[in-house]
Design a protein around this motif. Structure first.
Motif, short mmCIF file in Angstrom:
data_model
loop_
_atom_site.label_atom_id
_atom_site.label_comp_id
_atom_site.label_asym_id
_atom_site.label_seq_id
_atom_site.Cartn_x
_atom_site.Cartn_y
_atom_site.Cartn_z
N TYR A 52 0.80 -1.23 0.00
CA TYR A 52 0.00 0.00 0.00
C TYR A 52 0.83 1.29 0.00
O TYR A 52 0.29 2.38 -0.12
N ASN A 53 2.14 1.17 0.18
CA ASN A 53 3.05 2.32 0.07
C ASN A 53 2.64 3.48 0.97
O ASN A 53 2.65 4.64 0.56
N GLY A 114 -0.97 -3.77 -6.06
CA GLY A 114 -1.36 -2.76 -5.09
C GLY A 114 -2.85 -2.65 -4.92
O GLY A 114 -3.62 -2.82 -5.85
N ARG A 290 -0.45 8.62 -6.36
CA ARG A 290 -0.08 7.91 -7.58
C ARG A 290 -1.18 8.08 -8.62
O ARG A 290 -1.97 7.19 -8.89
N CYS A 360 7.40 -2.79 -11.74
CA CYS A 360 6.48 -1.74 -11.29
C CYS A 360 7.10 -0.35 -11.27
O CYS A 360 6.40 0.66 -11.37
N HIS A 362 8.87 1.08 -8.62
CA HIS A 362 9.02 1.72 -7.31
C HIS A 362 10.51 1.80 -6.95
O HIS A 362 11.26 0.84 -7.13
N CYS A 391 3.87 -2.06 -3.63
CA CYS A 391 2.63 -2.21 -4.38
C CYS A 391 2.17 -3.66 -4.50
O CYS A 391 1.05 -3.91 -4.93
#
Length: 411
Positions: A52-53, A114, A290, A360, A362, A391
């Motif tokens: 979930y960052n 995510g 995002r 992804c 990140h 994610c």
């Protein structure tokens, strides 16, 4: 502490295994003296949901959030084994789930890429009362994990298909239907960490090797040399969601949000440029969320690590919709925007954002990227995949991550 699964699953059935003692339901802490008035709150640790960052897509609200701090309660509420019942017919449950007082933290199934699994067809595989965490009220505030949790009637119930058995000392023990798995990292959660071995935890907190599949009736072998004590960096998998346990001492070694923001500003101050379009690139502020990438967003070819601005050339649609050819080295692979990892508790060190997960995009430090890229996370009934912790996307390529190659300004 009781963690609860997705509220869309049906009622639990059969086999009452334990009852709480005189001090109430099994939630956060084990028996001990009450906190004194005016005493500073004591923090046991934090649970962070992978994927979930830093925040749920719908926002962190109440008991549904991506990160939860566990602190000492004003009054102890530990438990002890009590009456055992065998029930041959399903119980009629009036349990509302998510609204019950004994539940501290509600988790939902996380989909790869995510966010929570959504829609009427997204059936949860997380147990109704997934697990309990008990923390000692005296130093060193040891935290222990147990499978299953107490319901509104102060009973532990396991499903009809869940494995259960009587222990040599006459108590009942068992496993939740899809299991509660734990992995303790070797060397702690630090720059020298390495993934450990996944084990399964029983209702009584015993440690077992994994079953042949998550819902198999036959339990694994008892591992007497290991315990259910959580360590900094321990991973807890509930068959649908994976959580990371961080201790207060471990969090002191992790970067802060201010440090992550300073790193973003420092990276942007270097004025990286697209080597072809010669436009200046900049990581967007976390406040933007995002959303769709803006015109200054850095993009990367995940096979080689060359960072560019967005462009539309080099498509190799015969290889796939996201496949592009890097104009600098001619390698063909996914071409994705870069996003900074914002959940500081997932980072092993405060190193600079030099690597990106594939595919992804990140971004985090090298040691953080390499650790998660070699850490297999449970998926489905018996599969394991390394995944981006920010994610949840499954990692691809030889290493699962790539070193970013920026071009500085020509002036």
């Amino acid at each position: 502490m009781v963690l609860e699964g997705n509220p869309e699953v049906g009622s639990p059935r059969t086999s009452d295994l334990q009852r709480p003692g005189n001090q109430g339901s099994c939630v956060l802490s084990s028996p001990g003296e009450d906190a004194q008035p005016g005493e500073e709150p004591i923090k046991y640790g934090e649970l962070i949901v992978l994927g979930y960052n830093g925040c749920l897509s719908s926002g962190d609200k109440g008991r549904r959030r991506s990160r939860l701090a566990l602190s000492r309660r004003p009054h102890a509420n530990g438990v002890k084994p009590d009456v055992m019942h065998h029930i041959s017919t399903p119980l009629v449950s009036k349990i509302g789930r998510s609204t019950e007082n004994m539940i501290d933290f509600v988790v939902t199934d996380t989909s790869p890429g995510g966010g929570a699994a959504e829609g009427p067809s997204a059936q949860s595989t997380i147990s109704r009362y997934a697990c309990r965490i008990l923390c000692d009220r005296r130093p060193p505030y040891t935290a222990r994990i147990y499978a299953a949790g107490f319901d509104a009637s102060s009973n532990i119930f396991l499903g009809e298909r869940a494995a259960k058995w009587r222990t040599p000392d006459g108590l009942m023990d068992g496993l939740t239907t899809n299991g509660v798995l734990v992995m303790h990292p070797a060397g702690g959660f630090s720059e020298d960490s390495a993934p450990g071995v996944w084990r399964e935890i029983s209702v009584c907190g015993n440690v077992y090797t994994l079953r042949d599949s998550r819902s198999a009736q036959q339990r694994g072998k008892l591992v007497e040399s290991e315990s259910n004590v959580l360590q900094d960096g321990s991973l807890i998998d509930l068959c649908g969601a994976t959580l990371l346990w961080r201790t207060p001492a471990g969090l002191l070694r992790a970067p802060t949000l201010k440090q992550l923001e300073a790193q973003r500003q420092e990276a942007n101050a270097a004025r990286p440029q697209c080597p072809v379009g010669l436009s200046t690139l900049a990581f967007p502020s976390p406040a933007r969320g995002r959303t769709a990438p803006d015109k200054q967003q850095p993009w990367v070819y995940v096979r080689c690590g060359h960072v560019h601005g967005y462009h539309g050339w080099g498509c190799r649609r015969e290889r796939g919709p996201q496949e592009r050819e890097c104009p600098l080295c001619r390698l063909v692979g996914p071409y994705v925007p870069l996003w900074l990892g914002q959940e500081a508790g997932l980072c092993l060190d405060p190193g600079p954002p030099s690597h990106a997960f594939a595919p992804c995009g990140h971004v985090c430090s090298e040691k953080t990227a390499r650790y998660w890229a070699q850490t297999p996370l449970p998926h489905g009934t018996h599969a394991f995949h390394a995944a981006c912790p920010f994610c949840g996307a499954w990692l691809t390529g030889e290493h699962g991550c790539v070193r970013l190659i920026f071009q500085g300004p020509l002036d």
